[in-house]
Design an enzyme around this catalytic site. Structure first.
Site, PDB file in Angstrom:
ATOM      1  N   HIS A  95      -5.820  28.763  19.854  1.00 23.50           N
ATOM      2  CA  HIS A  95      -6.584  30.105  19.211  1.00 23.50           C
ATOM      3  C   HIS A  95      -5.824  31.080  19.822  1.00 23.50           C
ATOM      4  CE1 HIS A  95      -7.801  29.123  23.424  1.00 23.50           C
ATOM      5  NE2 HIS A  95      -8.288  30.462  23.582  1.00 23.50           N
ATOM      6  N   HIS A 107      -1.416  36.004  21.107  1.00 25.27           N
ATOM      7  CA  HIS A 107      -0.381  34.982  21.451  1.00 25.27           C
ATOM      8  C   HIS A 107      -1.248  33.684  21.229  1.00 25.27           C
ATOM      9  CE1 HIS A 107      -2.007  35.430  25.168  1.00 25.27           C
ATOM     10  NE2 HIS A 107      -1.749  34.249  25.561  1.00 25.27           N
TER      11      HIS A 107
END
Length: 183
Positions: A126, A36
């Site tokens: 990220h 995620h």
């Protein structure tokens, strides 16, 4: 319960990122179902009324759906001695992504009392994919030189409130609520 707000990744991006698994020995690779992009870490929430305030703050957010583009591998080196490096795949900081992150941050900072975690540090979009114990410089460089599989940018239609649950075999992230994004 420990909470955070993030973006779930579409299958094409999950698959592309998952292809990087196994490229290095001695890495604790995270399973793709945990991938995620965190927008805001909330932390421990123990009062039900606070969960309701968080939900109201997130429900009020109106933003253009962000476009995620994979931007290459990277790693965070630890500040604590003997802690592992964190391996990640970056996402290009698209304007819509950065605007959404800022709206989430501001909304939650208004909803969470002064004792809550304010989370105003620099945002580097990220997806964490693994942890590497005691890597040497050559292994770090090999990881950073990894070529990503070709993928198209993907529009993300909602953001999610997650609960982070710790298990003996790694973290599990349970989606509690999805918040749609509109053009």
């Amino acid at each position: 319960m420990r909470l955070f707000v993030g973006l779930e990744l579409p299958p094409a991006l999950l698959h592309a990122i998952g292809e990087l698994r196994g490229g290095l020995p001695d890495v604790a690779w995270l399973p793709p179902e945990t991938y995620h992009l965190t927008l805001h870490f909330i932390g421990a929430v123990t009062h039900p009324h606070l969960l309701e305030e968080i939900h109201h703050a997130l429900s009020a957010i109106r933003a253009t759906p962000p476009v995620l583009r994979l931007d290459g591998p990277g790693l965070f080196t630890p500040t604590r001695p003997n802690a592992p490096d964190t391996l990640w795949v970056g996402c290009a900081p698209d304007d819509t992504l950065m605007t959404l992150r800022e709206k989430v941050r501001k909304g939650l900072n208004r909803a969470i009392p002064a004792g809550g975690e304010r989370n105003s540090r620099h945002f580097a979009p990220h997806v964490t994919i693994g942890r590497m114990e005691r890597p040497d410089q050559a292994r770090r460089q090999r990881w950073l030189a990894t070529t990503l599989p070709a993928t198209e940018a993907r529009t993300i239609g909602h953001f999610t409130l997650f609960q982070s649950i710790r298990h003996t075999d790694g973290p599990f992230y349970e989606p509690l609520e999805h918040y749609p994004l509109h053009f």
